[in-house]
Design a protein around this motif. Structure first.
Motif, short mmCIF file in Angstrom:
data_model
loop_
_atom_site.label_atom_id
_atom_site.label_comp_id
_atom_site.label_asym_id
_atom_site.label_seq_id
_atom_site.Cartn_x
_atom_site.Cartn_y
_atom_site.Cartn_z
N ILE A 93 4.47 0.58 3.37
CA ILE A 93 3.36 0.36 2.43
C ILE A 93 2.03 0.34 3.20
O ILE A 93 1.05 0.94 2.79
CB ILE A 93 3.56 -0.96 1.65
N VAL A 109 4.60 -6.28 -1.77
CA VAL A 109 6.04 -6.09 -2.02
C VAL A 109 6.63 -7.31 -2.73
O VAL A 109 7.32 -7.18 -3.74
CB VAL A 109 6.81 -5.81 -0.71
N VAL A 114 6.00 -2.82 -6.11
CA VAL A 114 6.50 -1.60 -5.45
C VAL A 114 7.82 -1.13 -6.05
O VAL A 114 8.72 -1.93 -6.29
CB VAL A 114 6.68 -1.85 -3.93
N ILE A 136 3.60 2.59 -6.21
CA ILE A 136 3.14 1.35 -6.83
C ILE A 136 3.47 1.45 -8.33
O ILE A 136 3.29 2.50 -8.94
CB ILE A 136 1.62 1.15 -6.61
#
Length: 197
Positions: A93, A109, A114, A136
């Motif tokens: 990420i 997260v 996510v 996302i």
């Protein structure tokens, strides 16, 4: 869950690490108190381990477990360890530019923003595989938070082993990163030496 609350710049100074590797764009003009002192071989090995743990935000027990897994895998233990750290979801990420720092990526997260292969994953240590798509959540894309992040990270280069779009907030793992593609200033051979004692 253990949380390291040491100020980032103070920790960077003690480990002689540039804050930019963590995504922090601040500078510290102070010098560590121990600068100039001779460090023992064990001290150098310990510093490299602490550096890797600090950069990736991993505590001692999970780090040791990763090392044990890396030992069982074919190939060089140090390279396996670095690849496993890079393939963590929170790191990916960060690398894709969906967060300014790895700590922020971890929060993104855990707050269930996510999707991995279309399913919500809220485990920062989740190991991604080549071919995994990361994005996302549709609900979260309109949040001001991600618009602010996109402004800051829009100019960042995505590593060659990943493919990503900051506008669409999605990406894909193309391959397992080679050691040359991991731009982290850690000498993993010293970590291997430390754990193999």
């Amino acid at each position: 869950m253990a949380i390291n609350r040491t100020p980032v710049l103070k920790r960077c100074r003690s480990l002689e690490l540039e804050p930019s590797y963590l995504g922090v764009n601040k500078k510290s003009n102070r010098r560590p108190a121990r600068s100039g002192r001779k460090v023992s071989e064990y001290g150098l090995q310990l510093r490299e381990k602490q550096k890797a743990k600090f950069i990736y935000g991993v505590q001692e027990k999970p780090f040791r477990n990763l090392y044990k897994k890396a030992e069982r895998m074919p190939g060089l233990v140090g390279t396996n360890l670095m690849q496993m750290l890079e393939l963590r979801l929170d790191n990916i990420i960060f690398r894709l530019g969906f967060a300014r720092t790895r700590r922020e990526a971890r929060q993104v997260v855990t707050h269930r923003h996510v999707l991995v292969n279309g399913k919500i994953v809220n485990i920062p240590s989740y190991k991604c595989e080549p071919g995994d798509t990361i994005e996302i959540r549709e609900k979260s894309k309109s949040l001001q938070r991600f618009k602010d992040i996109a402004e800051v990270t829009g100019g960042f280069a995505v590593p060659a082993w990943l493919e990503g779009s900051i506008e669409n907030l999605n990406g894909k793992v193309l391959q397992i990163p080679l050691r040359e593609q991991i731009d982290v200033p850690v000498n993993e051979t010293l970590i291997v030496e430390l754990y193999s004692k």
